[in-house]
Motif scaffolding. Structure first.
Motif, PDB file in Angstrom:
ATOM      1  N   UNK A 100      46.964  38.971  34.234  1.00  0.00           N
ATOM      2  CA  UNK A 100      47.877  39.012  35.379  1.00  0.00           C
ATOM      3  C   UNK A 100      47.107  39.544  36.585  1.00  0.00           C
ATOM      4  N   UNK A 101      47.029  38.749  37.647  1.00  0.00           N
ATOM      5  CA  UNK A 101      46.328  39.181  38.862  1.00  0.00           C
ATOM      6  C   UNK A 101      47.332  39.674  39.905  1.00  0.00           C
ATOM      7  N   UNK A 102      47.061  40.865  40.429  1.00  0.00           N
ATOM      8  CA  UNK A 102      47.893  41.456  41.488  1.00  0.00           C
ATOM      9  C   UNK A 102      46.961  41.883  42.623  1.00  0.00           C
ATOM     10  N   UNK A 103      47.555  42.293  43.767  1.00  0.00           N
ATOM     11  CA  UNK A 103      46.696  42.495  44.938  1.00  0.00           C
ATOM     12  C   UNK A 103      46.232  43.932  45.182  1.00  0.00           C
ATOM     13  N   UNK A 104      46.741  44.911  44.438  1.00  0.00           N
ATOM     14  CA  UNK A 104      46.296  46.293  44.644  1.00  0.00           C
ATOM     15  C   UNK A 104      46.106  46.997  43.305  1.00  0.00           C
ATOM     16  N   UNK A 105      45.345  48.051  43.337  1.00  0.00           N
ATOM     17  CA  UNK A 105      45.133  48.852  42.120  1.00  0.00           C
ATOM     18  C   UNK A 105      46.436  49.440  41.604  1.00  0.00           C
ATOM     19  N   UNK A 106      47.206  50.001  42.522  1.00  0.00           N
ATOM     20  CA  UNK A 106      48.456  50.655  42.095  1.00  0.00           C
ATOM     21  C   UNK A 106      49.408  49.646  41.460  1.00  0.00           C
ATOM     22  N   UNK A 107      49.430  48.420  41.985  1.00  0.00           N
ATOM     23  CA  UNK A 107      50.269  47.371  41.377  1.00  0.00           C
ATOM     24  C   UNK A 107      49.773  47.049  39.971  1.00  0.00           C
ATOM     25  N   UNK A 166      43.034  43.465  39.494  1.00  0.00           N
ATOM     26  CA  UNK A 166      42.834  43.071  40.887  1.00  0.00           C
ATOM     27  C   UNK A 166      41.886  41.874  40.899  1.00  0.00           C
ATOM     28  N   UNK A 167      41.790  41.148  42.021  1.00  0.00           N
ATOM     29  CA  UNK A 167      40.992  39.918  42.037  1.00  0.00           C
ATOM     30  C   UNK A 167      39.504  40.104  41.730  1.00  0.00           C
ATOM     31  N   UNK A 168      38.987  41.336  41.770  1.00  0.00           N
ATOM     32  CA  UNK A 168      37.564  41.551  41.473  1.00  0.00           C
ATOM     33  C   UNK A 168      37.205  41.020  40.081  1.00  0.00           C
ATOM     34  N   UNK A 169      38.156  41.050  39.160  1.00  0.00           N
ATOM     35  CA  UNK A 169      37.888  40.579  37.794  1.00  0.00           C
ATOM     36  C   UNK A 169      37.588  39.085  37.774  1.00  0.00           C
ATOM     37  N   UNK A 170      38.218  38.326  38.690  1.00  0.00           N
ATOM     38  CA  UNK A 170      38.030  36.870  38.690  1.00  0.00           C
ATOM     39  C   UNK A 170      36.611  36.487  39.092  1.00  0.00           C
ATOM     40  N   UNK A 171      35.947  37.371  39.846  1.00  0.00           N
ATOM     41  CA  UNK A 171      34.571  37.083  40.261  1.00  0.00           C
ATOM     42  C   UNK A 171      33.571  37.815  39.385  1.00  0.00           C
ATOM     43  N   UNK A 176      41.777  29.865  43.108  1.00  0.00           N
ATOM     44  CA  UNK A 176      41.313  28.876  42.130  1.00  0.00           C
ATOM     45  C   UNK A 176      40.304  29.481  41.154  1.00  0.00           C
ATOM     46  N   UNK A 177      39.541  30.487  41.609  1.00  0.00           N
ATOM     47  CA  UNK A 177      38.659  31.221  40.694  1.00  0.00           C
ATOM     48  C   UNK A 177      39.485  31.964  39.641  1.00  0.00           C
ATOM     49  N   UNK A 178      40.595  32.552  40.079  1.00  0.00           N
ATOM     50  CA  UNK A 178      41.485  33.244  39.131  1.00  0.00           C
ATOM     51  C   UNK A 178      42.067  32.244  38.135  1.00  0.00           C
ATOM     52  N   UNK A 179      42.557  31.108  38.659  1.00  0.00           N
ATOM     53  CA  UNK A 179      43.159  30.096  37.787  1.00  0.00           C
ATOM     54  C   UNK A 179      42.138  29.565  36.784  1.00  0.00           C
ATOM     55  N   UNK A 180      40.876  29.529  37.218  1.00  0.00           N
ATOM     56  CA  UNK A 180      39.811  29.029  36.350  1.00  0.00           C
ATOM     57  C   UNK A 180      39.580  29.874  35.112  1.00  0.00           C
ATOM     58  N   UNK A 181      40.128  31.081  35.085  1.00  0.00           N
ATOM     59  CA  UNK A 181      39.991  31.956  33.904  1.00  0.00           C
ATOM     60  C   UNK A 181      40.918  31.511  32.763  1.00  0.00           C
ATOM     61  N   UNK A 182      41.802  30.556  33.031  1.00  0.00           N
ATOM     62  CA  UNK A 182      42.771  30.129  32.007  1.00  0.00           C
ATOM     63  C   UNK A 182      42.128  29.157  31.025  1.00  0.00           C
ATOM     64  N   UNK A 183      42.337  29.418  29.746  1.00  0.00           N
ATOM     65  CA  UNK A 183      41.830  28.530  28.699  1.00  0.00           C
ATOM     66  C   UNK A 183      40.535  29.029  28.106  1.00  0.00           C
ATOM     67  N   UNK A 184      40.564  29.355  26.813  1.00  0.00           N
ATOM     68  CA  UNK A 184      39.381  29.888  26.133  1.00  0.00           C
ATOM     69  C   UNK A 184      38.710  28.780  25.325  1.00  0.00           C
ATOM     70  N   UNK A 185      37.505  28.370  25.710  1.00  0.00           N
ATOM     71  CA  UNK A 185      36.807  27.360  24.914  1.00  0.00           C
ATOM     72  C   UNK A 185      36.733  27.815  23.454  1.00  0.00           C
ATOM     73  N   UNK A 186      36.874  26.871  22.533  1.00  0.00           N
ATOM     74  CA  UNK A 186      36.865  27.100  21.072  1.00  0.00           C
ATOM     75  C   UNK A 186      38.199  27.632  20.542  1.00  0.00           C
TER      76      UNK A 186
END
Length: 720
Positions: free
Chosen positions: A243-250, A328-333, A364-374
């Protein structure tokens, strides 16, 4: 393409097949047919998890086995450097040596000359170029991972300048997310281009609004109104959710709320394992929240966590023990952490003066995390429409194209440092030569008209001459001066160096920690903590109370610098508490910061303190002031009072162990050398291995047993 048909060394095929890979993905096959194996540059722009890393490995190893030399793999984050280092170690079975380097910008790291594959952050490699490390001549290939970050405001210029320096000197393989102008990037690099939307796992994208989930293809599904139902649905199916949110506290708030819901789906063995996992988390305000959420099978992930905590959360999620991460979005990158379902709660973020849309590329980088190969046949990425019109989100983020990349070379701070480096470290001799180099950059390739950059460069050269970073001879040739050369080697902004030099006379008169910490906090290289409106009066009072310690005047309330100054005061006070051994937990609570924030503040301040000392040494330093600064640097590094300076010079003795030794009566190296091992082993944190290391360091031969007597003299005892 089958692996056995690859035109590469047989040993490479064997290693790839040992991973269970017999056939390449279509974009991988296309990339390897592009001429990259014959030495052509390549831009590979394909989605997350489509196999970019494997392409780079095959290209790197094939080049090294056939031609020798070195390959450098550039990453944007230290965590990614560690991840790639672990992945690439597998190639050591073919006789190649792999190394990673991320810290200390004031070194040539000549030891890297013994390695074949070198993983480095862009900033670290840039600093190695400036130090003219001898082994760089042997670099045959540069792999630039996440090359789309060339469009990042704060880091893009560094990556752009590295690629400009290496163009023509080494083959370049640029790995990118799908961006709006990959063709332009490939054109600049003289590279082949492979662009593809192909993914090994099908990606379904949709928008959720008050219980209705509308998929991109128009299909509709109904859920309970609250989006938490999307999370529980994934967990019930024994799948994970990000789940991606925009702040640490969220991230923390949603993790706490979701843990209450998710915990009911956990098995008893899972609950026991999560209890054990939670017990590994440190006791601090953020850690306590993380423990609570972990016990419910949920974790939050943001930059405020320590590196150890982030790694623990990531591993538990990969293993399926943690079912949900709110991030937060840092995980997506960041690190490779795919999930069956990605839920994007926020598409706006607060940026200085108001709320702005998060760029399409990031979403789209966040969305790209969906789906685990294998593991997954399909991955699902769902945007939550909370206040936005669902149709608008569908058009912008799901059907829309990512933004174009634009050069960030004109960013003031980055440009200052890069131009200085060109003159002092890369042998640029004249203004004409400087402009000719800038004509090779991505900025020049994009803009065509260099007049604005030329104007900026001219003003900057005047600034560098006026402040004695460089000089001009009678023929208007640049002369690098020691102050400029050292500033560039230290990898700091020339404006930071100027602030330091201007303060040296005042530091010589009144050396003190608070004044030095405020000076460091006032530089463009330091990240400061924001002084919130309700705190301003307190920090203004503190500034007046310690006014005699400052090396600057306190600005008036109407002054545009006022709020920034109070943020500097707050940052300086945190660092002052740190060197006065205020417990970390109390620092977190007092200043409302997280462990990761404190770690980064100390890391940055440590580097800037070192830089201040190095620059001071150029200007006929007073020996007693130099020693004071060195002692303060050591105190800053370890977070100690002055009386512990001697003890922290011993191996594996940091803040807590030094204080425990001191409180137990061992106040000097002499006290430790003359004490019986059994007495030292009674001290909190001093075990047989630690003591054995101390004795070896001191050249003392004493037998140390593993018996552990009752402990005494802890830091907690001292602080009670």
């Amino acid at each position: 393409m089958r692996v056995d048909k690859l035109p590469v060394d047989e040993r490479i095929k064997r290693v790839v097949r040992e991973r269970g890979i017999e056939e390449l993905y279509p974009p991988q096959a296309e990339a390897l047919k592009s001429g990259v194996l014959e030495g052509k540059n390549l831009v590979l722009a394909i989605p997350t998890a489509s196999g970019k890393t494997l392409v780079s490995e095959i290209v790197m190893v094939n080049k090294l086995l056939s031609e020798g030399g070195k390959a450098v793999y550039l990453v944007p984050l230290k965590a990614l450097a560690e991840e790639k280092y672990r992945e690439f170690k597998e190639w050591e079975k073919l006789g190649l040596k792999v190394a990673a380097t991320t810290g200390d910008y004031d070194s040539t790291e000549e030891w890297l000359g013994r390695y074949d594959i070198i993983v480095a952050t862009a900033e670290k490699f840039d600093s190695l170029l400036r130090h003219n490390a001898g082994w760089i001549e042997d670099v045959k290939l540069i792999v630039a991972d996440e090359v789309h970050l060339i469009g990042s405001y704060d880091r893009g210029a560094t990556l752009e300048m590295i690629l400009t320096h290496m163009l023509g000197r080494a083959q370049i393989l640029a790995l990118s997310a799908t961006v709006g102008n990959a063709e332009e990037l490939a054109e600049w690099l003289g590279a082949s281009l492979v662009v593809s939307d192909w993914r090994p796992v099908e990606l379904r994208k949709g928008v959720f609004h008050t219980g209705t989930l509308i998929w991109e293809d128009g299909k509709v599904e109904t859920y309970p109104e609250n989006w938490y139902s999307l999370v529980t649905d994934a967990v019930k199916r024994n799948k994970g959710a990000l789940v991606f949110v925009n702040t640490r506290r969220s991230a923390e708030k949603e993790a706490i709320a979701l843990a209450k819901v998710v915990s009911s789906y956990l098995t008893k063995p899972e609950k026991r394992a999560l209890e054990r996992l939670a017990s590994e988390i440190e006791d601090n305000p953020t850690g306590e929240k993380l423990k609570r959420t972990l016990k419910g099978g949920v974790a939050f992930h943001h930059a405020g966590l320590s590196r150890t905590e982030r790694t623990l959360v990531e591993e538990a999620f990969r293993e399926g023990l943690v079912k949900v991460i709110t991030a937060t979005p840092t995980l997506s990158a960041g690190v490779n952490l795919p999930s069956f379902r990605v839920i994007i709660r926020d598409t706006k973020r607060y940026a200085g003066f108001g709320w702005t849309d998060i760029p399409v590329l990031e979403i789209q980088q966040m969305m790209g995390r969906a789906g685990r190969p294998k593991y997954d046949r399909v991955g699902e990425a769902i945007i939550i429409a909370r206040t936005e019109e669902p149709g608008r989100l569908m058009e912008r983020y799901i059907r829309g194209k990512p933004e174009k990349l634009f050069s960030m070379l004109a960013n003031e701070g980055a440009f200052r440092g890069q131009v200085l480096a060109l003159i002092t470290n890369f042998g640029i001799k004249s203004f004409g030569e400087l402009i000719r180099f800038l004509e090779r950059t991505f900025y020049a390739h994009q803009r065509k008209d260099l007049s604005s950059l030329e104007y900026k460069a001219k003003n900057l050269v005047y600034f560098l001459i006026e402040n004695e970073f460089i000089d001009l001879d009678l023929e208007e040739q640049f002369i690098p001066l020691p102050f400029g050369k050292r500033t560039s080697q230290l990898y700091i902004d020339p404006l930071t160096a100027k602030k330091f030099r201007d303060a040296f006379p005042a530091i010589e008169k009144r050396p003190n920690p608070f004044g030095i910490f405020q000076l460091i906090a006032s530089t463009p290289d330091m990240a400061t903590l924001t002084a919130k409106r309700r705190e301003m009066e307190d920090y203004l009072d503190l500034a007046y109370e310690l006014e005699d310690s400052l090396y600057t005047s306190i600005p008036y309330y109407e002054d545009s610098r006022f709020q920034g100054f109070l943020s500097q005061v707050k940052t300086a006070k945190v660092l002052l508490d740190w060197v006065n051994e205020v417990p970390e937990t109390r620092i977190y609570e007092t200043y409302s910061i997280d462990p990761g924030d404190l770690y980064r503040l100390i890391e940055l301040a440590d580097w800037l303190m070192y830089s201040l000392i190095e620059l001071y040494r150029l200007f006929e330093p007073k020996e007693e002031v130099l020693q004071y600064l060195r002692n303060l640097h050591l105190r800053l590094r370890h977070g100690i009072r002055e009386e512990l300076l001697e003890l922290v010079k011993l191996p594996n003795i940091g803040r807590k162990r030094a204080r425990a030794l001191y409180n137990a009566g061992f106040r000097s190296v002499e006290d430790i050398a003359s004490a019986k091992p059994a007495e030292l082993l009674k001290v909190e944190g001093i075990g047989a291995k630690i003591l054995d290391g101390i004795y070896r360091h001191l050249g003392i031969e004493k037998r140390v047993t593993d018996e552990k007597p009752k402990k005494r003299g802890t830091l907690e005892d001292f602080l009670r």
